[in-house]
Scaffold this active site. Structure first.
Site, mmCIF file in Angstrom:
data_model
loop_
_atom_site.group_PDB
_atom_site.id
_atom_site.type_symbol
_atom_site.label_atom_id
_atom_site.label_comp_id
_atom_site.label_asym_id
_atom_site.label_seq_id
_atom_site.Cartn_x
_atom_site.Cartn_y
_atom_site.Cartn_z
ATOM 1 N N LYS A 186 0.879 -1.178 0.000
ATOM 2 C CA LYS A 186 0.000 0.000 0.000
ATOM 3 C C LYS A 186 0.914 1.224 0.000
ATOM 4 C CE LYS A 186 -1.774 3.046 2.014
ATOM 5 N NZ LYS A 186 -1.591 4.466 1.642
ATOM 6 N N GLU A 261 9.940 1.573 10.591
ATOM 7 C CA GLU A 261 10.959 2.586 10.285
ATOM 8 C C GLU A 261 10.236 3.918 10.417
ATOM 9 O OE1 GLU A 261 14.091 1.978 9.493
ATOM 10 O OE2 GLU A 261 14.159 -0.072 8.734
ATOM 11 N N CYS A 295 13.892 11.008 6.444
ATOM 12 C CA CYS A 295 13.778 10.483 7.816
ATOM 13 C C CYS A 295 15.067 10.712 8.594
ATOM 14 C CB CYS A 295 13.413 9.012 7.798
ATOM 15 S SG CYS A 295 14.499 7.995 6.809
ATOM 16 N N GLU A 393 9.723 16.341 14.814
ATOM 17 C CA GLU A 393 10.159 16.158 13.429
ATOM 18 C C GLU A 393 9.347 17.104 12.533
ATOM 19 O OE1 GLU A 393 9.026 12.543 11.295
ATOM 20 O OE2 GLU A 393 11.082 12.442 10.547
#
Ligand code: NAP
Ligand code: MG
Length: 489
Positions: A186, A261, A295, A393
Site C-alpha cells: 500500500k 521505520e 527520515c 520532526e
C-alpha cells in the site's frame, strides 16, 4: 524543463487499477483519486482508491500465490529478481521522471539517488535466496542432530511513505520476495505511481501473479485494513511515529510480525577540530536534501562554540545560494514539498519557532500557494533545547542550530529527544569519533560524512524511530522464521 518521455505521458494518461493476482482491477467501490504534481498543484494521474474489500482480495491473491512462490528453487528465484532488476534498469529514466513529477524532487536526484538506490537494493536482495541458511546446534543430550531451517512467513504487508517512494517500496518488495513471501503493498496516497510501475515490471519479469500485489488508496482505509488483516503474517511499515503506534495496536489482533521505520530528529555534531569547509557542505545537504523530507535529516546541528560564528555564516551563505524550483527544471536544488498540507505544516513550525523566540537567519514562511508547495531553505539559531522546533520532526527544509562547549554536554543534548534514527559527528580526532559514535542513541552514526547507505548495511531506528533492521542480510530476520528440527540419530 526536462522533456517528458512519451512512455511517461502515456502512463500518466492511463486510468490505473489495483494490481491483484496479476490483474489490473478497479476498486470494488469503483472510486478513484487524483495524484498531484506538487510543483504546480495540478492533477498528474488518476488511480484506483482501494479499501478494505480490495485489501481482502489482494491478501487472498497473495495467499493463493504463496505455496508455489515459497517452493521456487533459490537459483530460479534469484534469476527472476535479477530479471526484474534488469527491467528497472532499462526503465530507469522513466521511473525517475514519474518520481520527480509525483513527488517533486529534482530529476537528477530521482535518477541518481532514488531509482539507483532501489536498483542496488534489488540486486542485493536478488542474491539472498541462495544464501539463506539454517545452523546446526551442539545440544547436550546424546544422540541428536539438531538444525534450523529458515522459512518464509507467508503473506506480508508493506505500507510506505511518499518521501522516497521507489526506494521505500523496494526496501520491502525485495526482501519479502527474496525470502519466499508474497506481498501486498500500500504506497502513500501522494505518490502511488512508481509503485504501480514496479508492480507492472514485476509481472513483465515473470514474477508469478499474486506474488506482488499493489493496492493504492488511503491510510485510514486501505492501510488500516491491511495492517489488521487476519491472514497477514507480517507488516513492514515506514512512516510517522503516530501511525507506527496504530500499526502496533492492530498487530495485537492478528499477531503479525511488525517492523517499524519511523521518524527522526537527528543530531549532526561539528567539533572545532573538523574539516570545517567539508562539514558545512555536509550539514547543508544533511538537512536540505529532498527539501528536508528525509527520515534521517540532520535537523539539529550542534556546532562547537569556538567555530560557531564562522561556521554558521558559511552555512547560511550556501543555503541562500540554493535554487528552489520544480523537480523537472534541470538546475533545481530543492523541489517543492509534497503537498499543500505539508507546506502548511512546515510553515506552522516556522511560525512556532519565531513565537518561541528563535532567531531566523535565512528563509522563513512564504505565502501558501495552490500552484506549487515551495518552502525556502530555513535556518534558525537561538533555539532552546526545549523548543518545539528542537524536539519535533518537521519533515521540511528547517534547520535548528545550537552552539555547544564540550563533548559530554553535546552527547547529552543530542540524546535528549525520544527519536533515535541517525546521527553525525565531524572530528579529526580518532578516539573522539569512536567515543561519541558509541554513545549516541541512533541506529546509524556517520563520522565525517552523512546520509550514506548501502544495501549490505543494516538500517533502522530506536525508541520513537522504530525497531527492526532493514537492508543487509539481517533483513532475513524480518521476513523469515526459524524452525528447529530435532532428529534422534
Ligand atoms: P504517514 O502519514 O505515517 O504515512 C505513511 C504511510 O502510512 C502512508 O502509506 C499512509 O497512507 C499510511 N497510513 C496513514 N494512516 C494509516 C493508518 N491508520 N493505518 C495504516 N496506514 C496508514 O507518514 P508520511 O507523512 O507519509 O511520511 C513521513 C514520515 O515517514 C516521517 O515521519 C518520516 O520520518 C517517516 N519516514 C521514515 C523512514 C525510515 O526509514 N525511518 C523513511 C522515510 C520516511 P496515506 O499516505 O495514503 O494516508
Ligand atoms: Mg503526487
Amino acid at each position: 524543463m526536462i522533456k517528458i518521455l512519451p512512455s511517461v505521458e502515456s502512463f500518466l494518461a492511463r486510468q490505473h487499477g489495483l494490481l491483484i493476482g496479476g490483474q489490473w482491477q478497479p476498486a470494488a467501490s469503483a472510486a478513484t483519486f487524483a495524484t498531484l504534481n506538487p510543483a504546480t498543484g495540478t492533477e498528474l494521474a488518476h488511480v484506483a482508491e482501494g479499501d478494505a474489500a480490495d485489501v481482502d482480495r489482494a491478501v487472498a491473491a497473495a495467499q493463493a500465490a504463496f505455496p508455489a512462490w515459497a517452493a521456487v528453487l533459490p537459483a530460479q528465484c534469484e534469476r527472476l529478481l535479477h530479471r526484474y532488476a534488469d527491467l528497472i534498469e532499462t526503465h530507469r529514466e522513466e521511473l525517475a521522471q514519474l518520481e520527480s513529477l509525483d513527488n517533486g524532487k529534482p530529476f537528477n536526484v530521482a535518477y541518481n539517488v532514488e531509482v539507483n538506490v532501489a536498483l542496488g537494493q534489488l540486486r542485493f536482495y536478488a542474491g539472498m535466496p541462495t544464501r539463506l541458511k539454517g545452523e546446526t546446534y551442539p545440544v547436550s543430550s546424546p544422540g541428536y542432530h539438531v538444525y534450523t531451517r529458515r522459512e518464509p512467513l507467508g503473506v506480508c504487508g508493506a505500507i510506505t511513505p511518499w518521501n522516497y517512494s521507489t526506494v521505500m517500496a523496494m526496501q520491502k518488495i525485495g526482501p519479502a520476495l527474496a525470502c519466499g513471501n508474497t506481498l501486498v503493498l500500500k504506497p502513500a496516497e501522494q505518490t502511488p505511481l512508481t509503485a504501480l510501475r514496479l508492480g507492472e515490471l514485476a509481472l513483465e519479469a515473470g514474477i508469478p501473479p499474486g506474488v506482488l500485489n499493489v493496492v493504492t488508496g488511503f491510510g485510514h482505509t486501505a492501510g488500516a485494513a491491511l495492517a489488521r488483516h487476519p491472514h497477514l503474517r507480517k507488516i513492514g511499515f515506514t512512516g510517522s511515529t503516530e501511525v507506527g503506534r496504530a500499526i502496533v495496536r492492530s498487530s495485537a489482533e492478528n499477531l503479525a510480525h511488525v517492523s517499524l521505520e519511523l521518524g527522526g530528529k537527528s543530531a549532526l555534531i561539528i567539533f572545532d577540530d573538523a574539516d570545517l569547509d567539508a562539514a558545512a557542505e555536509t550539514a547543508l545537504w544533511a538537512i536540505f536534501a529532498n527539501s528536508g523530507q528525509n527520515c534521517v535529516a540532520g535537523s539539529r546541528l550542534f556546532v562547537q562554540q569556538t567555530v560557531y560564528d564562522n561556521f554558521l555564516s558559511t552555512l547560511v551563505g550556501r543555503a541562500q545560494a540554493l535554487r528552489v524550483g520544480p523537480g523537472m527544471q534541470p538546475d533545481t536544488d530543492l523541489g517543492p514539498l509534497i503537498s499543500q498540507a505539508q507546506q502548511r505544516r512546515v510553515q506552522g513550525y516556522i511560525e512556532r519557532g519565531l513565537d518561541e523566540g528563535a532567531r531566523l537567519l535565512t528563509g522563513g514562511a512564504t505565502a501558501p500557494s495552490a500552484d506549487g508547495y515551495f518552502v525556502p531553505p530555513t535556518i534558525f539559531e537561538h533555539v532552546a533545547d526545549t523548543a518545539t522546533i528542537a524536539r519535533e520532526e518537521i519533515f521540511g527544509p528547517v534547520l535548528a542550530v545550537f552552539p555547544f562547549s564540550d563533548e559530554d554536554e553535546v552527547i547529552a543534548r543530542a540524546n535528549a529527544v525520544p527519536f533515535g534514527l541517525a546521527a553525525g559527528v565531524w572530528t579529526n580526532q580518532l578516539a573522539r569519533a569512536h567515543r561519541v559514535a558509541a554513545q549516541l542513541h541512533a541506529g546509524v552514526v556517520w563520522v565525517n560524512t552523512y546520509d550514506w547507505f548501502d544495501p549490505a548495511v543494516p538500517f533502522g531506528g530506536r525508541g520513537a524511530s522504530g525497531h527492526g533492521r532493514e537492508l543487509g542480510m539481517q533483513v532475513a530476520e524480518l521476513y523469515t522464521e526459524l524452525k528447529g528440527i530435532w532428529i534422534k540419530v
